[in-house]
Design a protein around this motif. Sequence first.
Motif, PDB file in Angstrom:
ATOM      1  N   MET B   1      33.933 -28.140  -3.887  1.00 41.12           N
ATOM      2  CA  MET B   1      34.767 -28.109  -2.677  1.00 41.12           C
ATOM      3  C   MET B   1      34.484 -29.303  -1.780  1.00 41.12           C
ATOM      4  SD  MET B   1      36.980 -26.634  -0.644  1.00 41.12           S
ATOM      5  CE  MET B   1      37.407 -26.885   1.059  1.00 41.12           C
ATOM      6  N   SER B   2      33.187 -29.494  -1.452  1.00 40.52           N
ATOM      7  CA  SER B   2      32.884 -30.523  -0.457  1.00 40.52           C
ATOM      8  C   SER B   2      33.178 -31.920  -0.999  1.00 40.52           C
ATOM      9  CB  SER B   2      31.417 -30.416  -0.031  1.00 40.52           C
ATOM     10  OG  SER B   2      30.588 -30.784  -1.095  1.00 40.52           O
ATOM     11  N   SER B   3      33.143 -32.099  -2.311  1.00 40.00           N
ATOM     12  CA  SER B   3      33.420 -33.420  -2.866  1.00 40.00           C
ATOM     13  C   SER B   3      34.901 -33.762  -2.677  1.00 40.00           C
ATOM     14  CB  SER B   3      33.061 -33.449  -4.347  1.00 40.00           C
ATOM     15  OG  SER B   3      33.885 -32.518  -5.033  1.00 40.00           O
ATOM     16  N   ASP B   4      35.680 -32.739  -2.456  1.00 42.62           N
ATOM     17  CA  ASP B   4      37.111 -32.918  -2.281  1.00 42.62           C
ATOM     18  C   ASP B   4      37.455 -33.353  -0.860  1.00 42.62           C
ATOM     19  OD1 ASP B   4      40.016 -30.797  -2.709  1.00 42.62           O
ATOM     20  OD2 ASP B   4      39.662 -32.891  -3.253  1.00 42.62           O
ATOM     21  N   LEU B   5      36.457 -33.241   0.039  1.00 47.46           N
ATOM     22  CA  LEU B   5      36.717 -33.534   1.444  1.00 47.46           C
ATOM     23  C   LEU B   5      36.652 -35.037   1.703  1.00 47.46           C
ATOM     24  CD1 LEU B   5      34.742 -30.718   3.274  1.00 47.46           C
ATOM     25  CD2 LEU B   5      37.200 -30.891   2.911  1.00 47.46           C
ATOM     26  N   VAL B   6      37.699 -35.553   2.306  1.00 52.60           N
ATOM     27  CA  VAL B   6      37.726 -36.977   2.639  1.00 52.60           C
ATOM     28  C   VAL B   6      37.027 -37.182   3.974  1.00 52.60           C
ATOM     29  CG1 VAL B   6      39.242 -38.870   3.268  1.00 52.60           C
ATOM     30  CG2 VAL B   6      39.766 -37.451   1.292  1.00 52.60           C
ATOM     31  N   ILE B   7      37.310 -36.275   4.903  1.00 50.37           N
ATOM     32  CA  ILE B   7      36.588 -36.305   6.181  1.00 50.37           C
ATOM     33  C   ILE B   7      35.803 -35.009   6.293  1.00 50.37           C
ATOM     34  CG2 ILE B   7      36.800 -36.333   8.698  1.00 50.37           C
ATOM     35  CD1 ILE B   7      39.429 -37.806   8.391  1.00 50.37           C
ATOM     36  N   ASP B   8      34.551 -35.149   6.569  1.00 50.08           N
ATOM     37  CA  ASP B   8      33.721 -33.958   6.744  1.00 50.08           C
ATOM     38  C   ASP B   8      32.678 -34.274   7.819  1.00 50.08           C
ATOM     39  OD1 ASP B   8      32.366 -31.630   6.565  1.00 50.08           O
ATOM     40  OD2 ASP B   8      31.479 -31.997   4.588  1.00 50.08           O
ATOM     41  N   VAL B   9      33.018 -33.970   9.075  1.00 53.39           N
ATOM     42  CA  VAL B   9      32.084 -34.275  10.155  1.00 53.39           C
ATOM     43  C   VAL B   9      31.749 -32.993  10.904  1.00 53.39           C
ATOM     44  CG1 VAL B   9      32.804 -36.656  10.492  1.00 53.39           C
ATOM     45  CG2 VAL B   9      33.997 -34.850  11.705  1.00 53.39           C
ATOM     46  N   ARG B  10      30.542 -32.961  11.421  1.00 51.23           N
ATOM     47  CA  ARG B  10      30.093 -31.769  12.136  1.00 51.23           C
ATOM     48  C   ARG B  10      29.460 -32.139  13.477  1.00 51.23           C
ATOM     49  NH1 ARG B  10      30.586 -27.831   8.277  1.00 51.23           N
ATOM     50  NH2 ARG B  10      30.840 -28.849   6.268  1.00 51.23           N
ATOM     51  N   ASN B  11      29.885 -31.403  14.489  1.00 48.73           N
ATOM     52  CA  ASN B  11      29.261 -31.490  15.823  1.00 48.73           C
ATOM     53  C   ASN B  11      29.192 -32.909  16.381  1.00 48.73           C
ATOM     54  OD1 ASN B  11      28.797 -28.697  15.737  1.00 48.73           O
ATOM     55  ND2 ASN B  11      26.946 -29.061  14.506  1.00 48.73           N
ATOM     56  N   LEU B  12      30.276 -33.644  16.229  1.00 49.48           N
ATOM     57  CA  LEU B  12      30.284 -34.987  16.821  1.00 49.48           C
ATOM     58  C   LEU B  12      30.435 -34.868  18.338  1.00 49.48           C
ATOM     59  CD1 LEU B  12      32.528 -37.186  14.520  1.00 49.48           C
ATOM     60  CD2 LEU B  12      30.055 -36.894  14.485  1.00 49.48           C
ATOM     61  N   ASN B  13      29.639 -35.668  19.043  1.00 49.96           N
ATOM     62  CA  ASN B  13      29.708 -35.705  20.504  1.00 49.96           C
ATOM     63  C   ASN B  13      29.836 -37.139  20.963  1.00 49.96           C
ATOM     64  OD1 ASN B  13      29.203 -33.038  22.010  1.00 49.96           O
ATOM     65  ND2 ASN B  13      27.859 -32.933  20.222  1.00 49.96           N
ATOM     66  N   LYS B  14      30.595 -37.341  22.023  1.00 48.26           N
ATOM     67  CA  LYS B  14      30.660 -38.682  22.605  1.00 48.26           C
ATOM     68  C   LYS B  14      30.805 -38.559  24.107  1.00 48.26           C
ATOM     69  CE  LYS B  14      30.742 -43.081  22.474  1.00 48.26           C
ATOM     70  NZ  LYS B  14      29.617 -43.837  21.907  1.00 48.26           N
ATOM     71  N   ARG B  15      29.926 -39.266  24.794  1.00 51.67           N
ATOM     72  CA  ARG B  15      30.007 -39.315  26.260  1.00 51.67           C
ATOM     73  C   ARG B  15      30.261 -40.741  26.684  1.00 51.67           C
ATOM     74  NH1 ARG B  15      25.828 -36.055  25.291  1.00 51.67           N
ATOM     75  NH2 ARG B  15      25.856 -33.945  26.140  1.00 51.67           N
ATOM     76  N   PHE B  16      31.097 -40.916  27.722  1.00 49.97           N
ATOM     77  CA  PHE B  16      31.195 -42.219  28.384  1.00 49.97           C
ATOM     78  C   PHE B  16      30.683 -42.002  29.793  1.00 49.97           C
ATOM     79  CE2 PHE B  16      34.725 -42.754  25.251  1.00 49.97           C
ATOM     80  CZ  PHE B  16      34.133 -43.775  24.532  1.00 49.97           C
ATOM     81  N   GLY B  17      29.489 -42.467  30.057  1.00 49.85           N
ATOM     82  CA  GLY B  17      28.894 -42.200  31.364  1.00 49.85           C
ATOM     83  C   GLY B  17      28.696 -40.702  31.514  1.00 49.85           C
ATOM     84  N   THR B  18      29.269 -40.141  32.565  1.00 49.90           N
ATOM     85  CA  THR B  18      29.082 -38.706  32.774  1.00 49.90           C
ATOM     86  C   THR B  18      30.207 -37.902  32.124  1.00 49.90           C
ATOM     87  OG1 THR B  18      30.273 -38.921  34.839  1.00 49.90           O
ATOM     88  CG2 THR B  18      27.875 -39.002  34.963  1.00 49.90           C
ATOM     89  N   LYS B  19      31.208 -38.625  31.595  1.00 47.24           N
ATOM     90  CA  LYS B  19      32.335 -37.890  31.004  1.00 47.24           C
ATOM     91  C   LYS B  19      32.034 -37.498  29.563  1.00 47.24           C
ATOM     92  CE  LYS B  19      36.794 -38.620  31.295  1.00 47.24           C
ATOM     93  NZ  LYS B  19      38.009 -39.451  31.223  1.00 47.24           N
ATOM     94  N   HIS B  20      32.112 -36.224  29.294  1.00 47.67           N
ATOM     95  CA  HIS B  20      31.874 -35.748  27.939  1.00 47.67           C
ATOM     96  C   HIS B  20      33.230 -35.707  27.236  1.00 47.67           C
ATOM     97  CE1 HIS B  20      29.090 -32.970  25.471  1.00 47.67           C
ATOM     98  NE2 HIS B  20      29.730 -33.832  24.727  1.00 47.67           N
ATOM     99  N   VAL B  21      33.522 -36.741  26.476  1.00 45.30           N
ATOM    100  CA  VAL B  21      34.886 -36.921  25.986  1.00 45.30           C
ATOM    101  C   VAL B  21      35.158 -36.085  24.739  1.00 45.30           C
ATOM    102  CG1 VAL B  21      36.596 -38.612  25.291  1.00 45.30           C
ATOM    103  CG2 VAL B  21      34.874 -39.221  26.956  1.00 45.30           C
ATOM    104  N   VAL B  22      34.189 -36.022  23.866  1.00 50.02           N
ATOM    105  CA  VAL B  22      34.339 -35.192  22.661  1.00 50.02           C
ATOM    106  C   VAL B  22      33.133 -34.264  22.567  1.00 50.02           C
ATOM    107  CG1 VAL B  22      34.474 -35.187  20.153  1.00 50.02           C
ATOM    108  CG2 VAL B  22      35.681 -36.946  21.449  1.00 50.02           C
ATOM    109  N   ARG B  23      33.408 -32.970  22.429  1.00 52.78           N
ATOM    110  CA  ARG B  23      32.333 -31.976  22.364  1.00 52.78           C
ATOM    111  C   ARG B  23      32.311 -31.304  21.011  1.00 52.78           C
ATOM    112  NH1 ARG B  23      31.280 -29.817  27.871  1.00 52.78           N
ATOM    113  NH2 ARG B  23      32.682 -30.973  29.191  1.00 52.78           N
ATOM    114  N   ASP B  24      31.213 -31.438  20.314  1.00 48.71           N
ATOM    115  CA  ASP B  24      30.976 -30.683  19.088  1.00 48.71           C
ATOM    116  C   ASP B  24      32.191 -30.626  18.177  1.00 48.71           C
ATOM    117  OD1 ASP B  24      28.396 -30.159  19.864  1.00 48.71           O
ATOM    118  OD2 ASP B  24      28.986 -28.388  21.023  1.00 48.71           O
ATOM    119  N   LEU B  25      32.725 -31.792  17.881  1.00 50.19           N
ATOM    120  CA  LEU B  25      33.900 -31.816  17.013  1.00 50.19           C
ATOM    121  C   LEU B  25      33.480 -31.664  15.555  1.00 50.19           C
ATOM    122  CD1 LEU B  25      37.064 -32.572  16.820  1.00 50.19           C
ATOM    123  CD2 LEU B  25      36.179 -34.771  16.052  1.00 50.19           C
TER     124      LEU B  25
END
Lengths: 379, 309
Positions: B1-25
């Motif tokens: 199954m997982s080999s079939d996944l082209v995108i497989d990301v877990r819990n991505l976070n991104k902050r710009f300064g104090t802004k939490h732009v992406v939470r646990d994607l």
Amino acid sequence: MTLGQLSWSRWYGIVVKEFIQLRRDRLTFGMIVGIPVLQLLLFGFAINTDPKQLPTAILAADTGVFSRTLVAGLRNSGYFDIQRQAHSEAEALSLLHSGEVQFLVQIPEGFSRRLVRGERPALLVQADATDPAATGNALAALSGIVDTALSHDLRGPWAGLQPRPPPVELRVHRLYNPEGLTQYNIVPGLLGVILTMTMVLMTGLAMTRERERGTFENLLSTPALPLEVMTGKIVPYIIIGLVQVTLILIAARWIFTVPMQGSLLALYVVVVLFIAANLTLGITFSSLARNQLQAMQLTFFFFLPSILLSGFMFPFRGMPDWAQALGSLLPLTHFLVLVRGILLKGSGLVELWPAVWPILLFMAVVIAVGLRFYRRTLD
Amino acid sequence: MSSDLVIDVRNLNKRFGTKHVVRDLSLQVSAGEIYGFLGPNGSGKTTSIRMLCGLLTPDSGSGTCLGHDVIRQTAEIKREVGYMTQRFSLWEDLTVRENLDFVGRMYGMRNRRDAVGAAIDRLGLGSREHDLAGSLSGGWKQRLSLAACMLHEPRLLLLDEPTAGVDPKARREFWQEIHELAATGVTVLVSTHYMDEAERCHRLAYIAYGRLLARGTAAEIVAERALGAWTVSGDELAGLAPKLVPLAGVDHVTVFGSQLHVTGRDREQLARSMEQAARQYGDYRFAPAAPGLEDVFISMMDNARDDRQ
């Protein structure tokens, strides 16, 4: 971090793209060719650090033969253009005060008579010395002028009044620029100034332009490496720099008749080095700046000290030690030594090595900073 | 199954300064899928896509894109991904062909000339190939961008609002192209604001305020939300709408041409209110309806905003 392999094909692609863009940007292209020619003609002809024919007023209370001789001597020296005859001291001083004349020569009453009697009469010269550079040379020439002017008339019975020769015979050789022509100094200097301005500015704008137009995001999403992008963007400007230099040198030779004592090859080697140093600085500026305006501001922040502290405008050795130290950091300072050395003195690269390595060092430091701050991501 | 996944990301976070732009994607996209990425403006879609193609480094989280680590192997990812930016980001002072040539060189393509020629033919750019990109209209620019990002035959396309400001015909052609690409095994992640486009995707993810709120097929998302919806028809609808808004169970009242569209999270309460309103305003016809994707997303967006405050 994976650096990957540098690719000639990518690098070449960037060079080609820069050339196409440059070709389409008519105004920039015109500026690149126009700026050096215009500035060279303007400054080459305009700047003169040995000003002559300075407006002078005479307040003569004595009309004797020696007074007339003296006035003629001043006039013949070329420094003094006697425009006014003042009739009172108040009038004379107001001429000086209003800036109408630069010098006021006062010949006191009974000047000739007292001179003949050996009473050493005073001759008062007042100068508007607000700008020391404007009056300096004329004042320095003054005592010589007076001596030679009078020596013609102090003959026969008055021969005893001739100034006594000094105990030492002073011989001065003005080497490399015997006539003291400002052009000889300014034109090679302009080479450096023009290159500094156009090279730093052009490349400074090159990368920030990508960022401002949003194309940087596209560039970053490709596998292109920072070093490829930086150097690829530099190449077209190196060629432009060389074109500018050639134009300036042609004008220097045929319009300003600046002597070219040294080897042209050595000159071009030095020029390429200097261009490269300025370009790396420009690219680094554009990595630091967020937009074209900031890149422009950074350029001017660098450009002003380059002009003022490098020895282009004012004598480098006249500055205090700390200012000289500051000036030594600038590539233009060393380039001026190099280009004046090669053109006017005929120096070779080996003799000039002390002025070469600081430019190399400058370049190495700037590249390191630039690569450090090149944003490989959009963070 | 997982080999079939082209995108497989877990819990991505991104902050710009104090802004939490992406939470646990967390996002899983299978090969050959057209994956729709939806959400309001400023919800973190662009940031998420940039993290996937190596333009931004996530602050935390892990995962792979085309089997390469999204944090350490961005160089490999860049080589194999085609990324189309939200704003037109090709060089306006280069012609169509010069742009494609440049992109081809950046990917070090051996058969660049052929590939550029083929891309121009395929997207019908032939008549404009010597025009400056800056002189193209929105639709042509979009085609050129698509041609540029597929030039190196990437296995994954990341398209950030590719059809914003493009006319319906060009949009339809664009989606035709996307489906043809997907049929050849290319995976496509596309962000959009258009519901009709969302319904053309195999699967969807809905993101708001940096948080992933729903994912699945369009039908699954609608069913899962179990939203109540009614339509009201009749004359003078504009006067009726404000009277319905305060009723119990009514979350949204929207005018759709000659109909009012009433939705609410609480289906029973909504039904009671609507039946009562039907008796009160006899001139209008009230009828239960199937909620659409847009109703669901607007409802989710409101909830997400309430959660945040």
